[in-house]
Design a protein around this motif. Structure first.
Motif, PDB file in Angstrom:
ATOM      1  N   LEU A 117       7.952   8.438   6.785  1.00 13.82           N
ATOM      2  CA  LEU A 117       6.780   7.695   6.316  1.00 13.82           C
ATOM      3  C   LEU A 117       5.754   7.485   7.420  1.00 13.82           C
ATOM      4  CD1 LEU A 117       8.665   4.963   4.235  1.00 13.82           C
ATOM      5  CD2 LEU A 117       7.635   7.087   3.390  1.00 13.82           C
ATOM      6  N   GLN A 158      -0.847  -1.458   0.969  1.00 13.73           N
ATOM      7  CA  GLN A 158      -0.797  -0.749  -0.300  1.00 13.73           C
ATOM      8  C   GLN A 158       0.577  -0.145  -0.565  1.00 13.73           C
ATOM      9  OE1 GLN A 158      -3.173  -0.808  -2.461  1.00 13.73           O
ATOM     10  NE2 GLN A 158      -2.474   0.688  -3.982  1.00 13.73           N
ATOM     11  N   ASP A 159       1.250   0.276   0.497  1.00 10.03           N
ATOM     12  CA  ASP A 159       2.584   0.861   0.352  1.00 10.03           C
ATOM     13  C   ASP A 159       3.686  -0.086   0.811  1.00 10.03           C
ATOM     14  OD1 ASP A 159       1.965   0.895   3.012  1.00 10.03           O
ATOM     15  OD2 ASP A 159       2.104   3.069   3.257  1.00 10.03           O
ATOM     16  N   LEU A 167       4.237  -1.196   3.816  1.00  8.03           N
ATOM     17  CA  LEU A 167       4.785  -0.824   5.125  1.00  8.03           C
ATOM     18  C   LEU A 167       4.224  -1.667   6.271  1.00  8.03           C
ATOM     19  CD1 LEU A 167       5.023   3.047   4.737  1.00  8.03           C
ATOM     20  CD2 LEU A 167       6.868   1.369   4.638  1.00  8.03           C
ATOM     21  N   ARG A 169       0.437  -0.741   9.658  1.00  9.14           N
ATOM     22  CA  ARG A 169       0.121   0.399   8.794  1.00  9.14           C
ATOM     23  C   ARG A 169      -1.122   0.106   7.940  1.00  9.14           C
ATOM     24  NH1 ARG A 169       3.100   4.710   7.298  1.00  9.14           N
ATOM     25  NH2 ARG A 169       2.145   5.934   5.648  1.00  9.14           N
ATOM     26  N   TYR A 170      -1.198  -1.099   7.389  1.00  9.44           N
ATOM     27  CA  TYR A 170      -2.324  -1.499   6.551  1.00  9.44           C
ATOM     28  C   TYR A 170      -3.638  -1.410   7.321  1.00  9.44           C
ATOM     29  CZ  TYR A 170      -5.423  -4.593   3.893  1.00  9.44           C
ATOM     30  OH  TYR A 170      -6.490  -5.127   3.213  1.00  9.44           O
ATOM     31  N   HIS A 185      12.456   3.308  -1.176  1.00  7.00           N
ATOM     32  CA  HIS A 185      11.865   4.284  -2.082  1.00  7.00           C
ATOM     33  C   HIS A 185      11.024   3.606  -3.178  1.00  7.00           C
ATOM     34  CE1 HIS A 185      14.683   7.129  -0.211  1.00  7.00           C
ATOM     35  NE2 HIS A 185      13.931   8.092  -0.738  1.00  7.00           N
ATOM     36  N   PRO A 238       6.356   1.782  -2.744  1.00  4.34           N
ATOM     37  CA  PRO A 238       5.019   2.147  -3.231  1.00  4.34           C
ATOM     38  C   PRO A 238       4.754   1.718  -4.674  1.00  4.34           C
ATOM     39  CG  PRO A 238       6.097   4.010  -2.145  1.00  4.34           C
ATOM     40  CD  PRO A 238       7.146   2.963  -2.349  1.00  4.34           C
ATOM     41  N   ASN A 255       3.103  -2.591  -5.952  1.00  2.00           N
ATOM     42  CA  ASN A 255       1.774  -3.157  -5.671  1.00  2.00           C
ATOM     43  C   ASN A 255       1.420  -4.311  -6.599  1.00  2.00           C
ATOM     44  OD1 ASN A 255       1.021  -1.574  -3.445  1.00  2.00           O
ATOM     45  ND2 ASN A 255       0.422   0.117  -4.760  1.00  2.00           N
TER      46      ASN A 255
END
Length: 379
Positions: A92, A214-215, A217, A221-222, A283, A286, A289
């Motif tokens: 990822l 958004q994911d 993480l 990451r954002y 997994h 995502p 959200n």
């Protein structure tokens, strides 16, 4: 001083901890036969009540996953599922390797202690970082300095004074701080790092992974800075509703931690079935959200209500603390809330600095607006 004297002093300071028998019931817990809305859980996405366990068990099929690893990973405990999860999480990110640990506490004390072995290294830590990070520094005998919480000017001054004296400087911060509930100044941290050739960043995203981005993480990451973080820490026991932790770093440092992190080398590894559940959740990230949006909305409602009543609070996201000052006042507020059906324990000195005792509210996406309105009325 005898043990009983120490306990008596803690009691006098309104700082004596005790364990209570609790029964969990969805958003609520039962304590002493009283049903209380739970504001002390870190299940930020409310995944414990989202049929995750049933779906996970249905997907297991005939796969043979043990309830104990019966060994450390460096001996016979390195099941295939560990390698699979590490490979997936690493995939990822760009140019990152992943290493699993039994908990965030295990990870931080072990990795910081290991990094303390690097010659001529200085650590510079935010004063609000988690106890596990400070314990790692102390156990490793590290040379370290601390800067006032999120004070980038003081951090810069420490770097300016020391950067020529050390071969490596490692800056330690959290992504979302566990007590004040505010975000790290990640952009500024990265800017400072890039201004010098030998600075590394260690970011603990325990309270942001799963809930931010958004994911899901995390904060770095954002914000688009995950490539600039040398040691990125995720824990699985909060928003991910599992157990364990991982560090994302280069393969070189992964190999170093495998050889020098005592909490990894000398601990029986987590049961493979727990690793499989963590993999299942990663997994799913995502696809969550909507739950992250629900969490954001309930946090916004709560903070607007606190602001309207003129109450002193801190918190940028789903950790919101009502600052009360003394341990005694915080305990009294916690008791008042409990009498009205809310479980939000007092957070006291020395967990937080003197004069900043508080009620810490951990919000989750399952809490209804009607509960927040009632809580604000009581406050």
């Amino acid at each position: 001083m005898k043990v009983l004297d120490i306990l008596a002093q803690l009691q006098e300071d309104n700082n004596l901890r005790a364990l209570h028998k609790l029964k969990h019931d969805g958003l609520f817990i039962w304590k002493e036969n009283k049903k209380l809305l739970n504001f002390a859980s870190n299940d930020y996405l409310y995944l414990s009540q989202y049929n995750m366990y049933q779906e996970f068990l249905q997907q297991l099929g005939a796969r043979d996953l043990f309830f104990s690893s019966s060994s450390s990973r460096s001996l016979s405990g390195n099941f295939e599922i560990y390698e699979e999860l590490e490979a997936y999480i690493a995939s990822l990110f760009v140019h990152k390797s992943c290493l699993l640990f039994n908990s965030g506490y295990h990870l931080n004390i072990s990795c910081i202690q290991a990094l303390s072995l690097l010659p001529n290294t200085l650590f510079v830590a935010d004063k609000a970082v988690h106890a596990s990070l400070i314990d790692g520094l102390r156990l490793g005998g590290a040379r370290f300095k601390r800067y006032r919480h999120n004070n980038m000017q003081e951090l810069q001054a420490i770097i300016d004074k020391n950067h020529k004296l050390f071969s490596t400087i490692i800056i330690i911060s959290e992504g979302l701080f566990s007590m004040d509930g505010d975000f790290a100044q990640v952009q500024e941290l990265v800017h400072i790092k890039k201004s010098y050739p030998h600075i590394l960043l260690y970011l603990d995203e325990a309270h942001s992974v799963g809930a931010i981005g958004q994911d899901g993480l995390g904060l770095a990451r954002y914000l688009g800075y995950d490539l600039d973080i040398d040691f990125l820490v995720f824990t699985f026991g909060k928003a991910l509703c599992s157990v364990g932790a991982c560090i994302l770093c280069t393969q070189e440092y992964k190999d170093f931690f495998i050889n020098k992190s005592r909490g990894l080398i000398y601990s029986t590894a987590l049961p493979p079935i727990n690793i499989a559940f963590s993999s299942f959740i990663f997994h799913k990230l995502p696809l969550l959200n909507e739950r992250r949006a629900m969490l954001h909305d309930i946090c916004d409602i709560f903070k607007k209500g606190l602001h309207a009543k003129g109450l002193h609070y801190v918190g940028d996201a789903h950790i919101v603390s009502l600052i009360l000052g003394s341990n005694k006042k915080a305990v009294e507020y916690a008791q008042k809330l409990q009498s009205q059906g809310f479980f939000a324990p007092a957070i006291k000195e020395p967990t937080v600095p003197k004069g900043s005792a508080r009620i810490r509210f951990s919000l989750n996406s399952g809490i209804h607006e009607e509960y927040i309105i009632k809580l604000i009325d009581i406050l």
